[in-house]
Design a protein around this motif. Structure first.
Motif, short mmCIF file in Angstrom:
data_model
loop_
_atom_site.label_atom_id
_atom_site.label_comp_id
_atom_site.label_asym_id
_atom_site.label_seq_id
_atom_site.Cartn_x
_atom_site.Cartn_y
_atom_site.Cartn_z
N VAL A 1 0.80 -1.19 -0.09
CA VAL A 1 0.14 -0.01 -0.10
C VAL A 1 0.97 1.16 -0.03
CG1 VAL A 1 -1.67 1.38 1.44
CG2 VAL A 1 -1.91 -0.90 1.00
N THR A 2 2.07 1.21 0.91
CA THR A 2 2.83 2.42 1.02
C THR A 2 3.39 2.74 -0.23
OG1 THR A 2 2.97 2.14 3.37
CG2 THR A 2 4.33 3.33 2.11
N LEU A 3 4.08 1.63 -0.99
CA LEU A 3 4.81 2.02 -2.22
C LEU A 3 3.83 2.39 -3.28
CD1 LEU A 3 7.38 -1.29 -1.99
CD2 LEU A 3 7.73 1.15 -1.14
N ASP A 4 2.82 1.91 -3.27
CA ASP A 4 1.84 2.30 -4.48
C ASP A 4 1.22 3.74 -4.14
OD1 ASP A 4 2.10 -0.06 -5.70
OD2 ASP A 4 0.30 -0.98 -4.77
N HIS A 5 0.96 3.93 -3.04
CA HIS A 5 0.28 5.27 -2.74
C HIS A 5 1.34 6.49 -2.83
CE1 HIS A 5 -2.94 8.13 -1.33
NE2 HIS A 5 -1.87 8.50 -0.17
N PHE A 6 2.31 6.23 -2.12
CA PHE A 6 3.34 7.49 -2.13
C PHE A 6 4.17 7.41 -3.27
CE2 PHE A 6 1.66 6.31 2.27
CZ PHE A 6 1.55 7.62 2.86
N ASP A 7 3.72 7.90 -4.36
CA ASP A 7 4.47 8.00 -5.50
C ASP A 7 4.98 9.12 -5.93
OD1 ASP A 7 2.18 9.30 -6.04
OD2 ASP A 7 1.42 7.83 -7.53
N THR A 8 5.22 10.14 -5.18
CA THR A 8 5.98 11.37 -5.72
C THR A 8 7.01 11.58 -4.49
OG1 THR A 8 4.68 12.93 -4.28
CG2 THR A 8 3.92 12.55 -6.51
N ARG A 9 8.11 12.35 -4.90
CA ARG A 9 9.15 12.82 -3.68
C ARG A 9 8.77 13.31 -2.42
NH1 ARG A 9 14.76 13.69 -3.59
NH2 ARG A 9 14.76 12.15 -5.29
N ALA A 10 7.56 14.39 -2.87
CA ALA A 10 7.21 14.81 -1.51
C ALA A 10 6.48 13.84 -0.70
CB ALA A 10 6.27 16.13 -1.81
N ALA A 11 5.39 13.03 -1.49
CA ALA A 11 4.79 12.13 -0.72
C ALA A 11 5.54 11.15 -0.08
CB ALA A 11 3.75 11.34 -1.94
N GLN A 12 6.76 10.90 -0.77
CA GLN A 12 7.54 9.85 -0.02
C GLN A 12 8.22 10.25 1.26
OE1 GLN A 12 9.97 8.97 -3.62
NE2 GLN A 12 8.84 7.21 -4.30
N GLN A 13 8.79 11.54 1.05
CA GLN A 13 9.21 12.09 2.10
C GLN A 13 8.26 12.26 3.43
OE1 GLN A 13 12.30 12.80 2.73
NE2 GLN A 13 13.04 13.61 0.88
N ARG A 14 6.84 12.52 2.99
CA ARG A 14 5.83 12.45 3.98
C ARG A 14 5.63 10.92 4.70
NH1 ARG A 14 2.60 14.59 7.97
NH2 ARG A 14 0.47 13.42 7.69
N ALA A 15 5.89 9.99 3.96
CA ALA A 15 5.68 8.59 4.48
C ALA A 15 7.00 8.45 5.37
CB ALA A 15 5.73 7.69 3.29
N LEU A 16 8.17 8.81 5.01
CA LEU A 16 9.14 8.86 5.72
C LEU A 16 9.00 9.42 7.34
CD1 LEU A 16 12.22 9.02 3.37
CD2 LEU A 16 11.45 6.82 4.37
N GLY A 17 8.46 10.54 7.35
CA GLY A 17 7.83 11.32 8.32
C GLY A 17 7.02 10.54 9.24
N ILE A 18 6.06 9.91 8.71
CA ILE A 18 4.92 9.14 9.38
C ILE A 18 5.60 8.11 10.14
CG2 ILE A 18 3.10 7.56 9.04
CD1 ILE A 18 2.24 9.77 6.69
N LEU A 19 6.56 7.17 9.39
CA LEU A 19 7.23 6.13 10.09
C LEU A 19 8.22 6.55 11.07
CD1 LEU A 19 7.90 2.97 10.22
CD2 LEU A 19 9.59 3.58 8.32
N GLN A 20 8.48 7.52 10.89
CA GLN A 20 9.60 8.33 12.04
C GLN A 20 8.78 8.55 13.17
OE1 GLN A 20 13.13 8.32 12.02
NE2 GLN A 20 12.40 8.32 14.15
N PHE A 21 7.47 9.22 13.01
CA PHE A 21 6.59 9.54 14.11
C PHE A 21 6.40 8.15 15.03
CE2 PHE A 21 1.74 8.66 15.12
CZ PHE A 21 1.55 9.99 15.82
N LYS A 22 5.85 7.05 14.07
CA LYS A 22 5.54 5.97 14.93
C LYS A 22 6.76 5.41 15.58
CE LYS A 22 3.74 1.99 16.25
NZ LYS A 22 3.32 0.78 15.45
N LEU A 23 7.90 5.46 14.89
CA LEU A 23 9.18 4.94 15.70
C LEU A 23 9.25 5.78 16.98
CD1 LEU A 23 11.38 4.56 12.57
CD2 LEU A 23 11.01 2.77 14.07
N ASP A 24 9.08 7.06 16.75
CA ASP A 24 9.07 7.88 17.95
C ASP A 24 8.07 7.39 19.26
OD1 ASP A 24 11.25 9.40 16.86
OD2 ASP A 24 9.86 11.00 16.17
N ILE A 25 7.05 7.04 18.60
CA ILE A 25 5.99 6.64 19.60
C ILE A 25 6.71 5.49 20.60
CG2 ILE A 25 3.92 5.42 19.83
CD1 ILE A 25 3.30 8.44 19.49
N LEU A 26 7.02 4.39 19.66
CA LEU A 26 7.53 3.25 20.52
C LEU A 26 8.88 3.65 21.38
CD1 LEU A 26 7.23 0.85 17.45
CD2 LEU A 26 6.10 0.86 19.46
#
Length: 236
Positions: A196-221
């Motif tokens: 889902v992630t690789l399909d949906h986040f298909d621009t550089r800006a969107a991909q950077q957003r995805a990295l930020g979201i993953l970092q958010f979850k890592l920060d939660i843990l």
């Protein structure tokens, strides 16, 4: 162009690079998996992580409630069944939450004291609640992306299975079933979430957003481990 989208392989590699922030490296977790934790610290970890365990199916239900893709929903619902358990067609799976309660009993806690949350640290509760609220409010694809900490989960479960029986022989072995079950389940979940992630986040800006979201979850843990380290200490 520098702002061109990364290829799927490049994007996936950047997602996986975020594993350097995974809580497998947190001093509290390192202490647990290297045999330096006291029974009180292990019990505190188990009791507090229970709040995260019961939040997972709530988070996944939030993803489903926002998702308009039938194929994704059909796959995603399995996550709720994995944690809450099910009895369908003669198959009875008590689920991950029940397995965690059995872990609690194996380390010397009672079900009552875990389920009534008497040991719950406010800062840890705040972090978990923030994650659930994100899943409720974010576009479902972003909530799916946040689940990709599962990329790194099999390794942390395998560490526990490899080290806990040696270091903590007082823990009843059957209590470790949750970790055994999650090794395979997490790999399956990663396949869906990553697609889902690789399909949906298909621009550089969107991909950077995805990295930020993953970092958010890592920060939660990581914040959850910070809260437990502050409460129970970290043994050198």
């Amino acid at each position: 162009m520098s702002d061109a989208a990364w290829t799927r392989a490049e994007f996936e590699a950047r997602l996986r690079e975020r594993g350097r922030s995974y809580h497998i490296h947190h001093p509290f977790n390192v202490m647990l998996n290297t045999g330096r934790a006291t029974p009180e610290q292990i019990r505190g970890w188990v009791a507090n992580r229970f709040y995260y365990q019961i939040a997972i199916p709530i988070k996944d239900a939030a993803v489903l409630s926002n998702c308009d893709d039938r194929a994704v929903r059909r796959g995603w619902v399995q996550r709720i069944l994995d944690h809450d358990g099910f009895e369908i067609g003669g198959v009875n799976d008590p689920g991950g939450i029940e397995a965690w309660l059995r872990l609690a009993e194996a380390v010397g806690l009672t079900r009552e004291e875990v389920e009534d949350r008497r040991h719950l640290i406010p800062a840890l509760k705040f972090a978990v609640d923030a994650y659930v609220e994100f899943a409720r409010r974010a576009p479902w694809q972003e909530a799916v992306c946040s689940s990709l900490t599962e990329l790194f989960a099999p390794e942390i479960h395998k560490q526990r299975l490899a080290t806990w029986p040696e270091h903590y022989r007082w823990i009843e072995p059957q209590g470790l079933a949750y970790f055994r079950n999650r090794v395979g389940q997490a790999r399956r979940d990663v396949e869906q979430g990553l697609a889902v992630t690789l399909d949906h986040f298909d621009t550089r800006a969107a991909q950077q957003r995805a990295l930020g979201i993953l970092q958010f979850k890592l920060d939660i843990l990581w914040a959850m481990n910070d809260a437990m380290a502050l409460k129970y200490g970290v043994n050198a």
